[in-house]
Design an enzyme around this catalytic site. Structure first.
Site, PDB file in Angstrom:
ATOM      1  N   ASP A 216      38.654  55.600  34.438  1.00 46.86           N
ATOM      2  CA  ASP A 216      37.216  55.449  34.253  1.00 46.86           C
ATOM      3  C   ASP A 216      36.689  54.769  35.517  1.00 46.86           C
ATOM      4  OD1 ASP A 216      34.634  54.676  33.608  1.00 46.86           O
ATOM      5  OD2 ASP A 216      35.132  54.090  31.556  1.00 46.86           O
ATOM      6  N   HIS A 217      35.959  55.544  36.323  1.00 47.46           N
ATOM      7  CA  HIS A 217      35.557  55.035  37.638  1.00 47.46           C
ATOM      8  C   HIS A 217      34.503  53.934  37.544  1.00 47.46           C
ATOM      9  CE1 HIS A 217      35.816  55.005  41.850  1.00 47.46           C
ATOM     10  NE2 HIS A 217      35.783  56.290  42.101  1.00 47.46           N
ATOM     11  N   ARG A 218      33.947  53.703  36.371  1.00 48.78           N
ATOM     12  CA  ARG A 218      33.041  52.568  36.205  1.00 48.78           C
ATOM     13  C   ARG A 218      33.796  51.248  36.260  1.00 48.78           C
ATOM     14  NH1 ARG A 218      30.546  53.958  30.501  1.00 48.78           N
ATOM     15  NH2 ARG A 218      32.802  54.110  30.151  1.00 48.78           N
TER      16      ARG A 218
END
Length: 245
Positions: A216-218
């Site tokens: 999850d690149h967040r």
């Protein structure tokens, strides 16, 4: 993952989209459209891992345990999660906070005739290889027989999907939301690798394991994902390091 669907379907046959299949679809849709996925691919040479498993096989058989590579991978993942805890986390959007989990509970994706289920092996850091092998075998068997409980599929902090058991090298696994990352395993097969011999490089066949890590690149940056993968690969290349996990 094991193949549980190999049936012939007549042309234009209609089947219901409900129950477990719909629940899985809804969960995957939520994950894919909520968490921006990035997938990091790599390949690790596992000569020493293959040798270590072969050496332990007689002892495992004597104990009534079927020893696969999965427990080794699980221990290597724990090493990576300890070094990079952002992959062992959960983003709680409503509370605007990231929760770093103190437990190492790994979900193992299992293909069943009802769809993909992810039973969870708890406290992987506290279990030995044989104990993990028994836990994975038991949970996977009961998942395929539809005897797994809802509670046994909750509380995961990180997931693994072994698509290599069916075939394939790389994939883009969908994160088991609300977790932050999932590792996909390709098949361990002999592939060309470059080795140094007598001061010269040569291409030789060697057992390798392809890895596909979705994040999850967040929550996780690409550089951190790569370092996590490097730590996992280091422990798979040197199985003695797993004794510390």
């Amino acid at each position: 993952v094991t193949d549980a669907e190999a049936t012939d379907v007549a042309a234009d046959e209609t089947v219901p989209y409900r129950g477990v299949r719909r629940t899985i679809g809804t969960q995957m849709e939520r994950s894919k459209f909520t968490a921006p996925h990035v997938t990091h691919h790599d390949t690790v040479a596992v000569d020493a891992l293959v040798a270590a498993r072969e050496e332990l096989q007689p002892k495992a058989e004597a104990a009534g345990v079927s020893l696969t590579y999965m427990p080794f991978v699980m221990k290597a993942i724990v090493a990576g999660l300890k070094a990079y805890p952002s992959l062992n986390s959960e983003l709680r959007e409503d509370d605007e906070e990231i929760v770093y989990k103190g437990d190492y509970n790994l979900g193992i994706a299992v293909a069943t005739d009802a769809g993909l289920m992810v039973p969870v092996v708890e406290d992987v850091d506290e279990k030995g290889l044989f104990e993990l092998a028994e836990a994975v075998s038991d949970l996977a068997s009961r998942a395929r027989d539809r005897e797994i409980t809802a509670a046994e599929m909750q509380g995961g902090t990180f997931s693994i999907t072994n698509f290599g058991a069916i075939g394939g090298e790389y994939a883009t696994p969908i994160i088991n939301y609300p977790e932050t990352a999932i590792l996909g395993l390709g098949a361990i097969e002999d592939r060309p690798v470059v080795r140094e011999r007598d001061g010269e490089s040569e291409v030789v066949p060697a057992p390798t394991l392809p890895l596909s890590l979705s994040i999850d690149h967040r929550v996780v940056d690409g550089a951190v994902a790569a370092r996590f993968a490097n730590t996992v690969m280091e422990h798979l290349e040197n199985p003695l390091l797993l004794l510390n996990e």
